[in-house]
Design a protein around this motif. Sequence first.
Motif, mmCIF file in Angstrom:
data_model
loop_
_atom_site.group_PDB
_atom_site.id
_atom_site.type_symbol
_atom_site.label_atom_id
_atom_site.label_comp_id
_atom_site.label_asym_id
_atom_site.label_seq_id
_atom_site.Cartn_x
_atom_site.Cartn_y
_atom_site.Cartn_z
ATOM 1 N N GLN A 11 0.834 -1.198 0.000
ATOM 2 C CA GLN A 11 0.000 0.000 0.000
ATOM 3 C C GLN A 11 0.873 1.255 0.000
ATOM 4 O OE1 GLN A 11 -2.624 -0.390 3.420
ATOM 5 N NE2 GLN A 11 -4.256 -1.215 2.124
ATOM 6 N N ALA A 12 0.316 2.329 -0.493
ATOM 7 C CA ALA A 12 1.023 3.604 -0.481
ATOM 8 C C ALA A 12 1.449 3.956 0.941
ATOM 9 C CB ALA A 12 0.136 4.704 -1.057
ATOM 10 N N GLY A 13 2.678 4.428 1.057
ATOM 11 C CA GLY A 13 3.238 4.733 2.364
ATOM 12 C C GLY A 13 4.015 3.590 2.978
ATOM 13 N N GLY A 14 3.904 2.421 2.369
ATOM 14 C CA GLY A 14 4.585 1.258 2.894
ATOM 15 C C GLY A 14 6.025 1.147 2.429
ATOM 16 N N SER A 15 6.645 0.017 2.784
ATOM 17 C CA SER A 15 8.051 -0.201 2.485
ATOM 18 C C SER A 15 8.272 -1.579 1.874
ATOM 19 C CB SER A 15 8.895 -0.092 3.759
ATOM 20 O OG SER A 15 8.787 1.184 4.347
ATOM 21 N N LEU A 16 9.324 -1.682 1.098
ATOM 22 C CA LEU A 16 9.783 -2.949 0.544
ATOM 23 C C LEU A 16 11.299 -2.910 0.471
ATOM 24 C CD1 LEU A 16 7.501 -3.764 -2.545
ATOM 25 C CD2 LEU A 16 7.671 -5.087 -0.427
ATOM 26 N N ARG A 17 11.916 -4.084 0.544
ATOM 27 C CA ARG A 17 13.356 -4.174 0.327
ATOM 28 C C ARG A 17 13.625 -5.163 -0.800
ATOM 29 N NH1 ARG A 17 18.456 -6.105 4.080
ATOM 30 N NH2 ARG A 17 17.599 -8.170 3.622
ATOM 31 N N LEU A 18 14.266 -4.681 -1.829
ATOM 32 C CA LEU A 18 14.669 -5.523 -2.939
ATOM 33 C C LEU A 18 16.096 -6.002 -2.728
ATOM 34 C CD1 LEU A 18 13.320 -3.462 -5.987
ATOM 35 C CD2 LEU A 18 12.110 -5.087 -4.510
ATOM 36 N N SER A 19 16.375 -7.205 -3.209
ATOM 37 C CA SER A 19 17.725 -7.756 -3.160
ATOM 38 C C SER A 19 18.182 -8.100 -4.557
ATOM 39 C CB SER A 19 17.767 -9.019 -2.289
ATOM 40 O OG SER A 19 17.405 -8.741 -0.961
ATOM 41 N N CYS A 20 19.460 -8.002 -4.756
ATOM 42 C CA CYS A 20 20.080 -8.359 -6.037
ATOM 43 C C CYS A 20 21.293 -9.226 -5.730
ATOM 44 C CB CYS A 20 20.489 -7.106 -6.796
ATOM 45 S SG CYS A 20 21.456 -7.405 -8.299
ATOM 46 N N ALA A 21 21.171 -10.506 -6.001
ATOM 47 C CA ALA A 21 22.249 -11.443 -5.730
ATOM 48 C C ALA A 21 23.041 -11.683 -7.011
ATOM 49 C CB ALA A 21 21.688 -12.759 -5.213
ATOM 50 N N ALA A 22 24.356 -11.538 -6.912
ATOM 51 C CA ALA A 22 25.230 -11.683 -8.071
ATOM 52 C C ALA A 22 26.096 -12.921 -7.940
ATOM 53 C CB ALA A 22 26.111 -10.449 -8.207
ATOM 54 N N SER A 23 26.323 -13.563 -9.053
ATOM 55 C CA SER A 23 27.250 -14.688 -9.066
ATOM 56 C C SER A 23 28.625 -14.184 -9.480
ATOM 57 C CB SER A 23 26.764 -15.770 -10.021
ATOM 58 O OG SER A 23 26.638 -15.245 -11.330
ATOM 59 N N GLY A 24 29.656 -14.919 -9.140
ATOM 60 C CA GLY A 24 31.004 -14.497 -9.493
ATOM 61 C C GLY A 24 31.755 -13.983 -8.284
ATOM 62 N N ARG A 25 33.054 -13.782 -8.471
ATOM 63 C CA ARG A 25 33.907 -13.417 -7.346
ATOM 64 C C ARG A 25 34.422 -11.997 -7.420
ATOM 65 N NH1 ARG A 25 38.253 -18.093 -7.668
ATOM 66 N NH2 ARG A 25 38.029 -17.575 -9.881
ATOM 67 N N THR A 26 33.916 -11.208 -8.385
ATOM 68 C CA THR A 26 34.428 -9.851 -8.540
ATOM 69 C C THR A 26 33.363 -8.795 -8.290
ATOM 70 O OG1 THR A 26 33.976 -9.921 -10.921
ATOM 71 C CG2 THR A 26 36.170 -10.606 -10.172
ATOM 72 N N PHE A 27 32.340 -9.129 -7.537
ATOM 73 C CA PHE A 27 31.227 -8.218 -7.299
ATOM 74 C C PHE A 27 31.711 -6.895 -6.721
ATOM 75 C CE2 PHE A 27 26.933 -7.035 -6.644
ATOM 76 C CZ PHE A 27 26.810 -6.472 -5.388
ATOM 77 N N SER A 28 32.699 -6.944 -5.848
ATOM 78 C CA SER A 28 33.168 -5.730 -5.180
ATOM 79 C C SER A 28 33.793 -4.724 -6.149
ATOM 80 C CB SER A 28 34.187 -6.088 -4.097
ATOM 81 O OG SER A 28 35.293 -6.741 -4.666
ATOM 82 N N SER A 29 34.181 -5.183 -7.320
ATOM 83 C CA SER A 29 34.800 -4.279 -8.285
ATOM 84 C C SER A 29 33.805 -3.687 -9.271
ATOM 85 C CB SER A 29 35.905 -5.008 -9.062
ATOM 86 O OG SER A 29 35.368 -6.074 -9.806
ATOM 87 N N TYR A 30 32.536 -3.970 -9.079
ATOM 88 C CA TYR A 30 31.479 -3.458 -9.942
ATOM 89 C C TYR A 30 30.674 -2.359 -9.247
ATOM 90 C CZ TYR A 30 31.870 -7.200 -13.433
ATOM 91 O OH TYR A 30 32.305 -8.041 -14.425
ATOM 92 N N SER A 31 30.246 -1.399 -10.016
ATOM 93 C CA SER A 31 29.204 -0.486 -9.562
ATOM 94 C C SER A 31 27.864 -1.202 -9.728
ATOM 95 C CB SER A 31 29.212 0.803 -10.394
ATOM 96 O OG SER A 31 30.410 1.510 -10.203
ATOM 97 N N VAL A 32 26.943 -0.936 -8.809
ATOM 98 C CA VAL A 32 25.643 -1.606 -8.819
ATOM 99 C C VAL A 32 24.543 -0.543 -8.825
ATOM 100 C CG1 VAL A 32 24.128 -3.248 -7.672
ATOM 101 C CG2 VAL A 32 26.615 -3.456 -7.422
ATOM 102 N N GLY A 33 23.511 -0.806 -9.582
ATOM 103 C CA GLY A 33 22.419 0.160 -9.622
ATOM 104 C C GLY A 33 21.081 -0.500 -9.831
ATOM 105 N N TRP A 34 20.063 0.321 -9.670
ATOM 106 C CA TRP A 34 18.688 -0.120 -9.914
ATOM 107 C C TRP A 34 18.040 0.828 -10.927
ATOM 108 C CZ3 TRP A 34 16.548 -4.499 -7.772
ATOM 109 C CH2 TRP A 34 17.249 -5.081 -6.708
#
Length: 120
Positions: A11-34
Amino acid sequence: QLVESGGGLVQAGGSLRLSCAASGRTFSSYSVGWFRQAPGKDREFVVEVSWSGKRNYANSVKGRFTISRDNAKNTAYLQMSSLKPEDTAVYYCAVSRSATLWTGSSVDYWGQGTQVTVSS
């Protein structure tokens, strides 16, 4: 590979949390966006966090959305609060080796998207 989760109906005014799980071992070297795409509209930038931790938000979500990342878990999160009906869209996670990806042109990988629906 990027896999989003956490979408749903709220409902309007509410909250949600989205997750984005990545495979691979170099995630820290990537910029991430939505990004998000509402019916009949173009895909638009929402928020990003660079590999150095710099954050950039679209004006429409400033103060309401927060992006974070856990490099140990290869996962990024989008905490959405004070949701509005106009936030209704399919939300896509994206990563890039570039310092910024807000234009979309430097995105290396896209997720499949997760639907967020905000009722009034």
